[in-house]
Design an enzyme around this catalytic site. Structure first.
Site, PDB file in Angstrom:
ATOM      1  N   GLU A  80       0.847  -1.209   0.000  1.00 21.47           N
ATOM      2  CA  GLU A  80       0.000   0.000   0.000  1.00 21.47           C
ATOM      3  C   GLU A  80       0.874   1.248   0.000  1.00 21.47           C
ATOM      4  O   GLU A  80       1.849   1.341   0.728  1.00 21.47           O
ATOM      5  CB  GLU A  80      -0.892   0.001   1.248  1.00 21.47           C
ATOM      6  CG  GLU A  80      -1.857  -1.173   1.321  1.00 21.47           C
ATOM      7  CD  GLU A  80      -2.926  -1.125   0.252  1.00 21.47           C
ATOM      8  OE1 GLU A  80      -3.122  -0.048  -0.361  1.00 21.47           O
ATOM      9  OE2 GLU A  80      -3.582  -2.160   0.026  1.00 21.47           O
ATOM     10  N   ARG A  90     -18.113  -0.903   5.850  1.00 25.58           N
ATOM     11  CA  ARG A  90     -19.233  -1.494   5.109  1.00 25.58           C
ATOM     12  C   ARG A  90     -19.799  -2.657   5.931  1.00 25.58           C
ATOM     13  O   ARG A  90     -20.979  -2.931   5.958  1.00 25.58           O
ATOM     14  CB  ARG A  90     -18.684  -2.029   3.778  1.00 25.58           C
ATOM     15  CG  ARG A  90     -19.594  -1.928   2.600  1.00 25.58           C
ATOM     16  CD  ARG A  90     -18.869  -2.289   1.294  1.00 25.58           C
ATOM     17  NE  ARG A  90     -17.620  -3.003   1.453  1.00 25.58           N
ATOM     18  CZ  ARG A  90     -17.501  -4.339   1.566  1.00 25.58           C
ATOM     19  NH1 ARG A  90     -18.563  -5.090   1.527  1.00 25.58           N
ATOM     20  NH2 ARG A  90     -16.314  -4.903   1.693  1.00 25.58           N
ATOM     21  N   CYS A 143      -7.768  -2.663   8.187  1.00 31.26           N
ATOM     22  CA  CYS A 143      -6.394  -2.661   7.646  1.00 31.26           C
ATOM     23  C   CYS A 143      -5.862  -1.238   7.516  1.00 31.26           C
ATOM     24  O   CYS A 143      -4.744  -0.944   7.940  1.00 31.26           O
ATOM     25  CB  CYS A 143      -6.346  -3.371   6.294  1.00 31.26           C
ATOM     26  SG  CYS A 143      -6.491  -5.162   6.475  1.00 31.26           S
ATOM     27  N   HIS A 167      -1.253  -5.810   1.375  1.00 30.61           N
ATOM     28  CA  HIS A 167      -2.433  -6.675   1.268  1.00 30.61           C
ATOM     29  C   HIS A 167      -2.064  -7.902   0.431  1.00 30.61           C
ATOM     30  O   HIS A 167      -1.372  -7.782  -0.580  1.00 30.61           O
ATOM     31  CB  HIS A 167      -3.594  -5.936   0.587  1.00 30.61           C
ATOM     32  CG  HIS A 167      -4.559  -5.316   1.556  1.00 30.61           C
ATOM     33  ND1 HIS A 167      -4.750  -3.945   1.643  1.00 30.61           N
ATOM     34  CD2 HIS A 167      -5.401  -5.876   2.479  1.00 30.61           C
ATOM     35  CE1 HIS A 167      -5.658  -3.702   2.580  1.00 30.61           C
ATOM     36  NE2 HIS A 167      -6.065  -4.848   3.102  1.00 30.61           N
TER      37      HIS A 167
HETATM   38  N1  PCA Z   1      -8.428  -7.426   5.890  1.00 27.97           N
HETATM   39  C1  PCA Z   1      -9.333  -6.369   6.296  1.00 27.97           C
HETATM   40  C2  PCA Z   1      -9.178  -6.288   7.793  1.00 27.97           C
HETATM   41  C3  PCA Z   1      -8.470  -7.531   8.210  1.00 27.97           C
HETATM   42  C4  PCA Z   1      -7.963  -8.108   6.954  1.00 27.97           C
HETATM   43  O1  PCA Z   1      -7.214  -9.096   6.860  1.00 27.97           O
HETATM   44  C5  PCA Z   1      -9.095  -5.053   5.552  1.00 27.97           C
HETATM   45  O2  PCA Z   1      -8.640  -5.096   4.403  1.00 27.97           O
HETATM   46  O3  PCA Z   1      -9.367  -3.991   6.099  1.00 27.97           O
END
Ligand code: PCA
Length: 214
Positions: A80, A90, A143, A167
């Site tokens: 990111e 959401r 996240c 991610h």
């Molecule tokens: N993904 C979520 C929160 C925890 C995770 O593994 C997110 O993308 O916010």
């Protein structure tokens, strides 16, 4: 020995596993470029996740922090680029909280850049045959909340410690035989666990490469 703090999340939204924790936990205790990996799991709960992360920052005193989360809609590993000061859900977190248009840190800056070498990580991943791209947004769920909170903490200490967020896709869905045909039907695309673990090793290695240019 210097340490690297890697975090993953517990399952959320009705899922049984979270790929981020499955990958991160397999690196606990591994040594990369003279740094020992400390893997820790965070709750998928707004307040609790960040409180736990702050505690780990104090006790582990890492030289590098990479928080990892699962992104269901993505087929690539995505470092990111920027964390934003917004909580906007959401779906409810695992404590049933569903904030709308709130700040992560009241009065904090609008955003923080990742201090990981995001482009160098993407290039290194592609060289290893792992599809990757820089993501412009970590969303506004837990996240991004953890990513922003992390960068806020690191900024308070003059950004002496590098950190950011990556991610990862889902793990591949188990294949189920199609009724009648006897043939296996493949589930939605996902990234095999070994590749995810390799991707995180590459990301740590790149982030510890001195000096880094992006
Ligand atoms: N993904 C979520 C929160 C925890 C995770 O593994 C997110 O993308 O916010």
């Amino acid at each position: 020995m210097k340490t690297v703090l890697l975090t993953g999340f517990e399952p959320f939204g009705g899922g049984k596993v979270n790929s981020s924790w499955e990958a991160v936990r397999r690196l606990n205790g591994r040594v990369i470029r003279g740094h020992r990996i400390v893997a820790r799991r965070l709750a998928t709960v707004y307040d609790q996740s960040l409180a736990t992360l702050r505690r780990h920052l104090t006790t582990v005193k890492p030289a590098l922090v990479i928080c990892v989360g699962q992104a269901a809609g993505r087929a690539e590993v995505t470092p990111e680029r920027v964390a934003i000061n917004v909580d906007d859900s959401r779906i409810p977190d695992n404590a049933g909280r569903k904030p709308v248009d709130g700040p992560v840190v009241p009065g904090g800056p609008v955003a923080y850049w990742s201090t990981l070498p995001v482009k160098a990580i993407v290039r290194a991943l592609r060289r290893c045959g792992i599809s990757a791209s820089v993501s412009p947004t970590a969303g506004t769920f837990v996240c991004n909340h953890v990513f922003y909170g992390l960068m806020h903490e690191l900024a308070k200490n003059g950004n002496q410690v590098r950190g950011g967020f990556i991610h990862v896709p889902l793990l591949p869905a188990p294949t189920t035989p199609r009724r009648g045909s006897g043939r296996a039907k493949s589930g939605p695309s996902g990234l095999p666990l070994e590749m995810m673990v390799e991707a995180l090793k590459v990301a740590v290695r790149e982030s510890l490469r001195p000096p880094w240019h992006d």
